[in-house]
Design a protein around this motif. Structure first.
Motif, PDB file in Angstrom:
ATOM      1  N   LEU A   7      -6.190  -6.645 -14.405  1.00  0.00           N
ATOM      2  CA  LEU A   7      -7.077  -5.559 -14.795  1.00  0.00           C
ATOM      3  C   LEU A   7      -6.344  -4.257 -15.017  1.00  0.00           C
ATOM      4  CD1 LEU A   7     -10.000  -6.245 -12.297  1.00  0.00           C
ATOM      5  CD2 LEU A   7      -9.885  -6.843 -14.711  1.00  0.00           C
ATOM      6  N   GLY A   8      -5.236  -4.084 -14.361  1.00  0.00           N
ATOM      7  CA  GLY A   8      -4.456  -2.888 -14.559  1.00  0.00           C
ATOM      8  C   GLY A   8      -4.881  -1.698 -13.728  1.00  0.00           C
ATOM      9  N   LEU A   9      -5.635  -1.911 -12.642  1.00  0.00           N
ATOM     10  CA  LEU A   9      -5.938  -0.795 -11.754  1.00  0.00           C
ATOM     11  C   LEU A   9      -4.651  -0.273 -11.135  1.00  0.00           C
ATOM     12  CD1 LEU A   9      -9.077  -2.241  -9.936  1.00  0.00           C
ATOM     13  CD2 LEU A   9      -9.026  -0.578 -11.789  1.00  0.00           C
ATOM     14  N   ILE A  10      -3.716  -1.174 -10.956  1.00  0.00           N
ATOM     15  CA  ILE A  10      -2.397  -0.820 -10.456  1.00  0.00           C
ATOM     16  C   ILE A  10      -1.389  -1.387 -11.440  1.00  0.00           C
ATOM     17  CG2 ILE A  10      -0.726  -1.138  -8.593  1.00  0.00           C
ATOM     18  CD1 ILE A  10      -3.190  -1.459  -6.735  1.00  0.00           C
ATOM     19  N   ASP A  67      14.696  -8.588  -2.589  1.00  0.00           N
ATOM     20  CA  ASP A  67      13.675  -8.915  -1.590  1.00  0.00           C
ATOM     21  C   ASP A  67      13.118  -7.665  -0.924  1.00  0.00           C
ATOM     22  OD1 ASP A  67      13.787 -11.634  -2.072  1.00  0.00           O
ATOM     23  OD2 ASP A  67      15.263 -12.013  -0.491  1.00  0.00           O
ATOM     24  N   ALA A  68      13.985  -6.727  -0.583  1.00  0.00           N
ATOM     25  CA  ALA A  68      13.531  -5.481   0.042  1.00  0.00           C
ATOM     26  C   ALA A  68      12.675  -4.675  -0.931  1.00  0.00           C
ATOM     27  CB  ALA A  68      14.723  -4.661   0.528  1.00  0.00           C
ATOM     28  N   CYS A  69      13.041  -4.691  -2.191  1.00  0.00           N
ATOM     29  CA  CYS A  69      12.268  -3.969  -3.201  1.00  0.00           C
ATOM     30  C   CYS A  69      10.895  -4.604  -3.370  1.00  0.00           C
ATOM     31  CB  CYS A  69      13.029  -3.958  -4.522  1.00  0.00           C
ATOM     32  SG  CYS A  69      12.331  -2.836  -5.753  1.00  0.00           S
ATOM     33  N   LEU A  70      10.844  -5.931  -3.389  1.00  0.00           N
ATOM     34  CA  LEU A  70       9.557  -6.623  -3.506  1.00  0.00           C
ATOM     35  C   LEU A  70       8.643  -6.293  -2.332  1.00  0.00           C
ATOM     36  CD1 LEU A  70      10.768 -10.089  -4.810  1.00  0.00           C
ATOM     37  CD2 LEU A  70       9.472  -8.371  -6.086  1.00  0.00           C
ATOM     38  N   GLU A  71       9.208  -6.215  -1.135  1.00  0.00           N
ATOM     39  CA  GLU A  71       8.414  -5.842   0.047  1.00  0.00           C
ATOM     40  C   GLU A  71       7.841  -4.436  -0.105  1.00  0.00           C
ATOM     41  OE1 GLU A  71      10.364  -6.435   3.817  1.00  0.00           O
ATOM     42  OE2 GLU A  71      11.161  -8.365   3.153  1.00  0.00           O
ATOM     43  N   LYS A  72       8.674  -3.501  -0.583  1.00  0.00           N
ATOM     44  CA  LYS A  72       8.207  -2.127  -0.777  1.00  0.00           C
ATOM     45  C   LYS A  72       7.131  -2.051  -1.862  1.00  0.00           C
ATOM     46  CE  LYS A  72      12.231   0.520   0.722  1.00  0.00           C
ATOM     47  NZ  LYS A  72      13.202   1.552   0.291  1.00  0.00           N
ATOM     48  N   ILE A  73       7.293  -2.842  -2.906  1.00  0.00           N
ATOM     49  CA  ILE A  73       6.300  -2.867  -3.986  1.00  0.00           C
ATOM     50  C   ILE A  73       4.965  -3.374  -3.453  1.00  0.00           C
ATOM     51  CG2 ILE A  73       5.657  -4.004  -6.151  1.00  0.00           C
ATOM     52  CD1 ILE A  73       8.694  -3.900  -6.860  1.00  0.00           C
ATOM     53  N   GLU A  74       5.001  -4.459  -2.691  1.00  0.00           N
ATOM     54  CA  GLU A  74       3.758  -4.993  -2.123  1.00  0.00           C
ATOM     55  C   GLU A  74       3.103  -3.979  -1.188  1.00  0.00           C
ATOM     56  OE1 GLU A  74       3.360  -9.138  -1.022  1.00  0.00           O
ATOM     57  OE2 GLU A  74       5.377  -9.471  -1.827  1.00  0.00           O
ATOM     58  N   LYS A  75       3.905  -3.276  -0.412  1.00  0.00           N
ATOM     59  CA  LYS A  75       3.363  -2.249   0.491  1.00  0.00           C
ATOM     60  C   LYS A  75       2.687  -1.146  -0.317  1.00  0.00           C
ATOM     61  CE  LYS A  75       4.570   1.010   4.076  1.00  0.00           C
ATOM     62  NZ  LYS A  75       5.606   1.755   4.747  1.00  0.00           N
ATOM     63  N   LYS A  76       3.333  -0.701  -1.380  1.00  0.00           N
ATOM     64  CA  LYS A  76       2.771   0.359  -2.217  1.00  0.00           C
ATOM     65  C   LYS A  76       1.483  -0.113  -2.893  1.00  0.00           C
ATOM     66  CE  LYS A  76       2.672   4.347  -4.203  1.00  0.00           C
ATOM     67  NZ  LYS A  76       2.204   5.499  -3.430  1.00  0.00           N
ATOM     68  N   ILE A  77       1.461  -1.346  -3.354  1.00  0.00           N
ATOM     69  CA  ILE A  77       0.246  -1.890  -3.971  1.00  0.00           C
ATOM     70  C   ILE A  77      -0.894  -1.890  -2.959  1.00  0.00           C
ATOM     71  CG2 ILE A  77      -0.815  -4.023  -4.830  1.00  0.00           C
ATOM     72  CD1 ILE A  77       1.876  -4.534  -6.291  1.00  0.00           C
ATOM     73  N   LEU A  81      -4.407   0.026  -3.310  1.00  0.00           N
ATOM     74  CA  LEU A  81      -5.684  -0.683  -3.219  1.00  0.00           C
ATOM     75  C   LEU A  81      -6.574  -0.069  -2.129  1.00  0.00           C
ATOM     76  CD1 LEU A  81      -4.562  -4.400  -3.638  1.00  0.00           C
ATOM     77  CD2 LEU A  81      -5.912  -3.035  -5.240  1.00  0.00           C
ATOM     78  N   ASP A  82      -5.984   0.313  -1.000  1.00  0.00           N
ATOM     79  CA  ASP A  82      -6.742   0.957   0.065  1.00  0.00           C
ATOM     80  C   ASP A  82      -7.358   2.257  -0.402  1.00  0.00           C
ATOM     81  OD1 ASP A  82      -6.177  -1.101   1.836  1.00  0.00           O
ATOM     82  OD2 ASP A  82      -4.576  -0.019   2.876  1.00  0.00           O
ATOM     83  N   MET A  83      -6.630   3.010  -1.226  1.00  0.00           N
ATOM     84  CA  MET A  83      -7.157   4.279  -1.733  1.00  0.00           C
ATOM     85  C   MET A  83      -8.309   4.061  -2.704  1.00  0.00           C
ATOM     86  SD  MET A  83      -3.792   6.783  -2.046  1.00  0.00           S
ATOM     87  CE  MET A  83      -3.740   6.601  -3.769  1.00  0.00           C
TER      88      MET A  83
END
Length: 85
Positions: A7-10, A67-77, A81-83
């Motif tokens: 959908l592209g919300l993020i 791997d560390a970047c993917l973890e940070k990306i998932e955290k940011k997503i 989503l929470d916002m």
């Protein structure tokens, strides 16, 4: 530029020349709220040659390893989503 899925919300944007590729983001791209886009260049000169990185809703996310970047990306997503809720 390739058209993203979702959908592209993020939006998660990656550079074609970076070490982090769309293939690395396949799991993340399965979220219906997320659109993963790849571009020839993101105009963040030199970043793609230094570290894995992506831009998530306008925020640069980078780390020393993929791997560390993917973890940070998932955290940011998850933060984005929470916002939205």
């Amino acid at each position: 530029m390739n058209e993203g899925l979702g959908l592209g919300l993020i939006t998660v944007e990656v550079c074609d020349y970076g070490s982090l590729t769309v293939q690395h983001l396949e799991k993340i791209a399965r979220h219906p709220e997320v659109a993963v886009m790849n571009y020839d260049c993101l105009n963040v000169c030199g970043m793609c040659s230094l570290k894995p990185f992506a831009i998530v809703n306008g925020h640069r996310i980078f780390a020393n390893t993929i791997d560390a970047c993917l973890e940070k990306i998932e955290k940011k997503i998850n933060e984005e989503l929470d916002m939205l809720q």
